[in-house]
Design an enzyme around this catalytic site. Structure first.
Site, mmCIF file in Angstrom:
data_model
loop_
_atom_site.group_PDB
_atom_site.id
_atom_site.type_symbol
_atom_site.label_atom_id
_atom_site.label_comp_id
_atom_site.label_asym_id
_atom_site.label_seq_id
_atom_site.Cartn_x
_atom_site.Cartn_y
_atom_site.Cartn_z
ATOM 1 C CE LYS A 100 12.746 22.336 56.020
ATOM 2 N NZ LYS A 100 13.208 22.923 57.298
ATOM 3 C CE1 TYR A 137 14.038 41.683 27.178
ATOM 4 C CE2 TYR A 137 14.449 39.547 28.197
ATOM 5 C CZ TYR A 137 13.670 40.370 27.401
ATOM 6 O OH TYR A 137 12.520 39.889 26.852
HETATM 7 C C1 LIG Z 1 14.387 22.122 57.628
HETATM 8 C C2 LIG Z 1 14.659 21.615 58.974
HETATM 9 C C3 LIG Z 1 15.641 20.629 59.173
HETATM 10 C C4 LIG Z 1 16.536 20.135 58.054
HETATM 11 O O1 LIG Z 1 17.525 21.101 57.798
HETATM 12 P P1 LIG Z 1 18.667 20.864 56.696
HETATM 13 O O2 LIG Z 1 19.517 22.053 56.819
HETATM 14 O O3 LIG Z 1 17.958 20.827 55.372
HETATM 15 O O4 LIG Z 1 19.312 19.598 57.023
HETATM 16 C C5 LIG Z 1 15.783 20.117 60.450
HETATM 17 N N1 LIG Z 1 15.036 20.559 61.474
HETATM 18 C C6 LIG Z 1 14.095 21.512 61.324
HETATM 19 C C7 LIG Z 1 13.316 21.978 62.493
HETATM 20 C C8 LIG Z 1 13.884 22.080 60.078
HETATM 21 O O5 LIG Z 1 12.964 23.034 59.921
#
Ligand SMILES: *Cc1c(COP(=O)(O)O)cnc(C)c1O
Length: 361
Positions: free
Chosen positions: A35, A257
């Site tokens: 994702k 800054y």
């Molecule tokens: C993002 C996600 C994962 C993966 O999680 P990580 O901590 O990056 O391993 C697994 N399951 C779901 C439902 C997620 O949204």
């Protein structure tokens, strides 16, 4: 010459990390979570590097389309399912495995008149309290889904709030969530899909038939305090740049800054072409490690949009043009993140579109 900042994505490191996940998963299926543009690494690169995964998981239909266009033929798990009936065209068209997590999605499927079936994955809320059906309602949900000719229930799934351990026994540590999940499963004998990276690496007692690692595949640690290298992981993203200017400061002079950092001695300050508009965290404090030509030097002064400054007083031989790594093999992204009060996930995902990306491996 273009500005020297560059992100390099190492497909070999991603393959290596997937193999680590596979080794920990044993007989369980591995869904590689890609994702958010594969946590900033690029959908197409992830499709190439994770060819050995059993499936990929994401939540954006456009990204699912990109994965299919890039040649991914195996299952794609749509982690949040669909949002409106019109989405079902792509869900069926691309043959996605849709998560069904609420009554609204169930109704959309019941109103749909297609006949060619898609697999769905029923999400159970066991304490995370974001998505999923109550454990007590799962049996009825399964019955309604089983009545539909265009749906095959492929698995039950849940998501852990405290996969790295700890958590509050009443509010939902891993074992508490597992007990709720098992109560939801009832007579279910099909697949179950459970662990994220943290649970896969740190909760060997968790069973199930499938796992969903994300961050570990990119070489990030899912556990604050445990470096990714301790899990045998390799950084997949390297953010590099170069030194573009050097300033000699007298004691009492300040940098950048807000004049946050003030020289206490005669100081040599290096200016690096990387800033928060590239995705480097603006809140990074003085002392955040930066690799310059083989040495680790401290960031000094506030991060600006296009530049950061480091103290080169102890490294007088380093000059303009020196190679810099902001994060990667020498500076774990989790170190930069932790100093900045966040996690490696956020820095990876926030790599800015203006940064050119190249692929190796
Ligand atoms: C993002 C996600 C994962 C993966 O999680 P990580 O901590 O990056 O391993 C697994 N399951 C779901 C439902 C997620 O949204």
């Amino acid at each position: 010459m273009p500005r020297p900042i560059l992100a390099t994505i190492d497909l070999d490191a991603m393959r290596h990390n997937l193999a680590q996940a596979r080794a920990r998963a044993g007989a369980r299926k591995v869904w590689a979570v890609i994702k958010a543009n594969a946590y900033g690494h690029g959908i197409e690169r992830a499709v190439a590097a994770f060819a050995d995964a059993d499936g990929i998981a994401l939540l954006d239909l456009a990204e699912a389309q990109r994965a299919r266009d890039a040649g991914w033929r195996k299952p794609i798990l749509l982690l949040e399912g669909f949002f409106e009936p019109a989405d079902l065209d792509l869900v069926f068209g691309l043959q996605l495995t849709a998560v069904v997590h609420d009554a609204e999605q169930l109704r959309m499927l019941e109103l749909d008149r297609r006949t060619a079936p898609i697999p769905v994955c029923v999400k159970v809320n066991t304490g995370m309290n974001r998505l999923g059906f109550d454990p007590g309602s799962v049996a009825a949900v399964l019955e309604r889904l089983r009545a539909l000719p265009h749906v095959n229930v492929a698995a039950l799934m849940t998501h852990f709030a405290n996969g790295e351990g700890g958590g509050n026994r009443e509010l939902g540590d891993v074992m508490q969530q597992m007990r709720r999940f098992e109560s939801a499963c009832g007579a279910w004998t099909g697949e179950t899909c459970l662990a994220n990276s943290a649970a896969l690496l740190m909760q060997p007692q968790i069973g199930g038939n499938a796992v969903r690692p994300g961050i570990m595949l990119y070489g990030g640690s899912p556990a604050s305090g445990t470096p990714a290298a301790a899990f045998g992981l390799r950084a997949a993203m390297e953010l590099t740049s170069a030194l573009i200017a050097v300033q000699d400061l007298a004691p009492g002079e300040a940098v950048g800054y807000g004049s946050r950092w003030v020289a206490r001695r005669r100081s040599r300050i290096g200016v690096i072409a990387a800033g928060y508009a590239d995705g480097y965290p603006r809140v990074a404090p003085d002392g955040t490690p930066v690799w310059v030509e083989g040495r680790i030097v401290p960031l000094v002064g506030r991060v600006s949009m296009d530049m950061i400054t480091v103290d080169l007083t102890e490294t007088p031989d380093i000059g303009i043009g020196a190679r810099v790594e902001l994060w990667g093999r020498h500076v774990p992204i989790d170190d930069v993140a932790e100093r900045s009060g966040t996690v490696g996930y956020e820095l990876m995902c926030a790599l800015a579109p203006r940064v050119p990306v190249t692929t190796v491996g």
